[in-house]
Design a protein around this motif. Sequence first.
Motif, PDB file in Angstrom:
ATOM      1  N   ASP A 166       5.164  -1.058   0.572  1.00  0.00           N
ATOM      2  CA  ASP A 166       5.174  -0.552  -0.805  1.00  0.00           C
ATOM      3  C   ASP A 166       4.840   0.938  -0.768  1.00  0.00           C
ATOM      4  OD1 ASP A 166       5.110  -0.139  -3.508  1.00  0.00           O
ATOM      5  OD2 ASP A 166       3.295  -1.332  -3.872  1.00  0.00           O
TER       6      ASP A 166
ATOM      7  N   SER B 129       5.516   3.390  -2.591  1.00  0.00           N
ATOM      8  CA  SER B 129       5.133   4.046  -3.845  1.00  0.00           C
ATOM      9  C   SER B 129       3.630   3.973  -4.099  1.00  0.00           C
ATOM     10  CB  SER B 129       5.881   3.415  -5.019  1.00  0.00           C
ATOM     11  OG  SER B 129       5.533   2.041  -5.159  1.00  0.00           O
ATOM     12  N   SER B 130       2.931   3.076  -3.407  1.00  0.00           N
ATOM     13  CA  SER B 130       1.485   2.916  -3.637  1.00  0.00           C
ATOM     14  C   SER B 130       0.634   3.777  -2.713  1.00  0.00           C
ATOM     15  CB  SER B 130       1.090   1.446  -3.441  1.00  0.00           C
ATOM     16  OG  SER B 130       1.211   1.068  -2.072  1.00  0.00           O
TER      17      SER B 130
ATOM     18  N   GLU C 250       0.362   7.093  -2.052  1.00  0.00           N
ATOM     19  CA  GLU C 250      -0.291   8.309  -2.561  1.00  0.00           C
ATOM     20  C   GLU C 250      -1.514   7.967  -3.403  1.00  0.00           C
ATOM     21  OE1 GLU C 250       0.798  12.439  -5.004  1.00  0.00           O
ATOM     22  OE2 GLU C 250       2.375  11.000  -4.475  1.00  0.00           O
TER      23      GLU C 250
ATOM     24  N   SER D 280       5.065   7.066   5.936  1.00  0.00           N
ATOM     25  CA  SER D 280       4.740   7.359   4.539  1.00  0.00           C
ATOM     26  C   SER D 280       3.244   7.603   4.351  1.00  0.00           C
ATOM     27  CB  SER D 280       5.199   6.195   3.655  1.00  0.00           C
ATOM     28  OG  SER D 280       4.715   6.345   2.335  1.00  0.00           O
TER      29      SER D 280
END
Length: 339
Positions: free
Chosen positions: A114, A116-117, A119, A168
């Motif tokens: 995931d 998007s989580s 940051e 990421s």
Amino acid sequence: MSWELLLSLLALCALLALVVQLLRFLRADGDLTLLWAEWQGRRPEWELTDMVVWVTGASSGIGEELVYQLSKLGVSLVLSARRVQELERVKRRCLENSNLKGKDILVLPLDLTDISSHEAATKVVLQEFGKIDILVNNGGKSQRSLCVETNLDVYKELIELNYLGTVSLTKCVLPHMIERKQGKIVTVNSLLGIIAAPLSSGYCASKHALRGFFNGLRTELTSYPGIVISNVCPGPVQSNIVKNALTTEVTKTLGSDGDQSHKMTTSRCVRLMLISMANDLKEVWIAEQPFLLMVYLWQYMPTWAWWITNKLGKKRIENFKKGLDADSSYFKTWKTKHD
């Protein structure tokens, strides 16, 4: 003393030194630079205290043991994985076996896929502790299946989890370290990030990709000597990584650990990891023989390594099809002769 006698003595000393080094290598469980650091280098108990360490994959295996050993060094810990209950269990054990307080350990559930989580998770850590001294990229999965029988989704999952998820999270933490001009990014890779083996083509690909990424990143950070990029490459270690390995489909895991008595203990692997972190080693190989020998061959004698790998690879596949641990026969044969 004549020159001839002196030269003979020097030659004898050189030969004895070579024999001693060979015997040491036969019993080695790490590359020679790492073992030298263990003998003469800096101690984790001196270098890693009072730091904030974020460990992914902290709910089992190498990550869990790493957290336990770090907790005894007086660091502040961030524990991440998907299973919250397991993270809480690990936290309780840390508090029981160390001098840490509840405020020193943050349980932070995280799914590496995931992206998007990541940051937001990084911001939570910085809000809690104000800094991140060490990021340990340990989360990931292995694979046990033949390429021709494996769904493409398995390869996609391995790349997204082992490689892209790690990249990421690293990219989220890196700006903070660049701002402070210091920090350590330690990535738990694998010997299969250097060599290759049947039944693990997707896993090998993801680990080779990680090694290439972090070696490339290191070259971009030459202006920041205080930021250390380390690749830790263990061989077979006692953990759940085989049990949780993906097989022919994403929804299927191997589901069996097999006999792990022949593998390196997790505690020894983690101790060597801590030594590598304390001494800022760029890449370390952690494995017992004969796997340590194989990685040296792959590094320095690739033609011979390919020939041996092709021979042993057939046996590995046979073991797997019989329901045995893929590498058990090599371990047992070696240890019988070694002992």
